[in-house]
Design an enzyme around this catalytic site. Structure first.
Site, mmCIF file in Angstrom:
data_model
loop_
_atom_site.group_PDB
_atom_site.id
_atom_site.type_symbol
_atom_site.label_atom_id
_atom_site.label_comp_id
_atom_site.label_asym_id
_atom_site.label_seq_id
_atom_site.Cartn_x
_atom_site.Cartn_y
_atom_site.Cartn_z
ATOM 1 N N CYS A 131 0.885 -1.167 0.000
ATOM 2 C CA CYS A 131 0.000 0.000 0.000
ATOM 3 C C CYS A 131 0.919 1.213 0.000
ATOM 4 O O CYS A 131 1.497 1.558 1.034
ATOM 5 C CB CYS A 131 -0.926 0.014 1.215
ATOM 6 S SG CYS A 131 -2.008 1.464 1.230
ATOM 7 N N CYS A 134 -0.441 4.171 2.472
ATOM 8 C CA CYS A 134 -0.520 3.994 3.924
ATOM 9 C C CYS A 134 -0.317 2.533 4.281
ATOM 10 O O CYS A 134 0.800 2.050 4.283
ATOM 11 C CB CYS A 134 -1.835 4.538 4.465
ATOM 12 S SG CYS A 134 -3.301 3.883 3.612
ATOM 13 N N SER A 135 -1.420 1.811 4.560
ATOM 14 C CA SER A 135 -1.250 0.431 5.032
ATOM 15 C C SER A 135 -2.497 -0.409 4.785
ATOM 16 O O SER A 135 -2.796 -1.302 5.573
ATOM 17 C CB SER A 135 -0.942 0.449 6.527
ATOM 18 O OG SER A 135 -1.973 1.135 7.231
ATOM 19 N N CYS A 136 -3.232 -0.140 3.723
ATOM 20 C CA CYS A 136 -4.445 -0.901 3.441
ATOM 21 C C CYS A 136 -4.112 -2.382 3.308
ATOM 22 O O CYS A 136 -3.140 -2.749 2.642
ATOM 23 C CB CYS A 136 -5.100 -0.382 2.157
ATOM 24 S SG CYS A 136 -5.633 1.338 2.269
#
Length: 366
Positions: A131, A134-136
């Site tokens: 991602c 961010c951090s999906c």
């Protein structure tokens, strides 16, 4: 020192070695623990969600893991029809292993509901998930994301130099195998179906599931006969425990949040605290409670409460975590970005947050 019975603080007549049986623990109340409790209590008092809703979401965060995904891939390896279903209708296939993406918790949809795809590796194509923003991450079926997945190091370098990063994970791909980096986002999550390794033709589904690790399902490694689940690792560099954090707490609108500035400046981040006390656990104890807090806020927004909208709030938190709080490790940056967003939007105010944090700290240290 006296060698009389009870000289170490309490009388007892049992035989054990305290140094051997008591695991190291962080013997300080950290600012981040205080901040998480203060935010949670204020949100409950304001009617955004109940303590019971938070408890249920927290328990969901604590029990999820990569087992459903490993079970799905193992079944796809041995059942051609199920493999076809998994690739064509992955959300339907997920139900076969106990994950309903429309209602993953069974009592309200947390923030992970999104489109979901499974990407199958081939002899000439290897997928890896990242991602970049961010951090999906497909949390209902893979569990909570590993720390390295969220680091700017991994996100930037995997997009630019995937073969080099994969080699740091221990995966050396032949030149004739292409690498496809798949970028996740808030609307679409992905999982890798690795190739079935040679020598497993007679294995049961249960045996196969044991070699399908979390890293395989992200694309950081290949499935290997004889491998075992490895929960930790690796390639992406972590922030040094001794590095001090500096930041600007002034938002684009010019607002300043002194309570958050003090939290960041004191730098009681988990890597430093764990190193100081010799604690091996890489995850701070308040992490799953924070997950429950975020999921409860998402549900509150979906139900029309005063909480900010899910996508809008998460976009702002992601931006703050990547800029203003970029020097904080995860999940500290997620927590402070959440507090910043709630302050900016007037869900809570600076005075009540500062007062509640002081009250929480006094209570915990009493």
């Amino acid at each position: 020192m006296s060698d009389a019975p009870g000289a170490h603080g309490h009388d007892h007549d049992h035989d054990h070695d305290h140094a051997r049986t008591v695991a190291p623990m962080v013997e300080e109340v950290t600012d981040f623990e205080v901040l998480e409790i203060a935010l949670r209590e204020l949100c409950i008092e304001k009617g955004l969600f109940t303590a019971e809703e938070h408890r249920r979401f927290t328990e969901f965060a604590e029990q999820i893991g990569p087992t459903p995904a490993a079970t799905l891939v193992a079944r796809a390896w041995v059942e051609p029809d199920f493999r076809e279903l998994a690739l064509a209708e992955p959300m339907t296939a997920s139900k076969e292993v106990g994950v309903d993406w429309l209602e993953p918790t069974g009592f309200g949809t947390p923030s992970d509901f999104t489109a979901f795809s499974i990407l199958a590796d081939t002899p000439t194509l290897h997928h890896v998930i990242v991602c970049a923003l961010c951090s999906c991450y497909p949390r209902p079926i893979l569990g909570n994301s590993p720390e390295w997945y969220r680091t700017p190091n991994y996100r930037r370098r995997m997009v630019r130099w995937p073969r080099q990063v994969l080699s740091e994970f221990g995966l050396q791909l032949p030149d004739d195998v292409s690498v496809r980096v798949q970028d996740s986002n808030q609307k679409h999550r992905f999982m890798v179906m690795p190739q079935r390794p040679a020598g497993t033709e007679d294995w049961t589904r249960e045996q196969l599931a044991e070699i399908i690790t979390r890293d395989c399902l992200i694309g950081g490694r290949a499935a290997e006969a004889g491998s075992h689940h490895q929960r930790g690792h690796h390639g992406a560099a972590r922030r040094s425990p001794g590095r001090r954090v500096t930041m600007s707490t002034r938002t684009e609108a010019g607002d300043v949040h002194p309570s958050l500035a003090e939290v960041v400046e004191r730098d009681q981040v988990w890597p430093r605290m764990a190193a100081r006390y010799g604690v091996a656990n890489l995850v701070p104890p308040w992490k799953t409670s924070l997950d429950g807090l975020c999921d409860a806020l998402d549900r509150a927004a979906d139900n029309g409460c005063a909480a900010p909208g899910v996508v809008e709030r998460r976009d702002e938190e992601d931006r703050l975590a990547a800029t203003t709080y970029a020097d904080l490790p995860y999940p500290e940056n997620q927590l402070v970005a959440l507090a910043h967003t709630l302050l900016d939007r007037g869900v809570i105010d600076e005075r009540e947050l500062a007062e509640r944090m002081a009250a929480v700290r006094a209570r915990l240290e009493a």
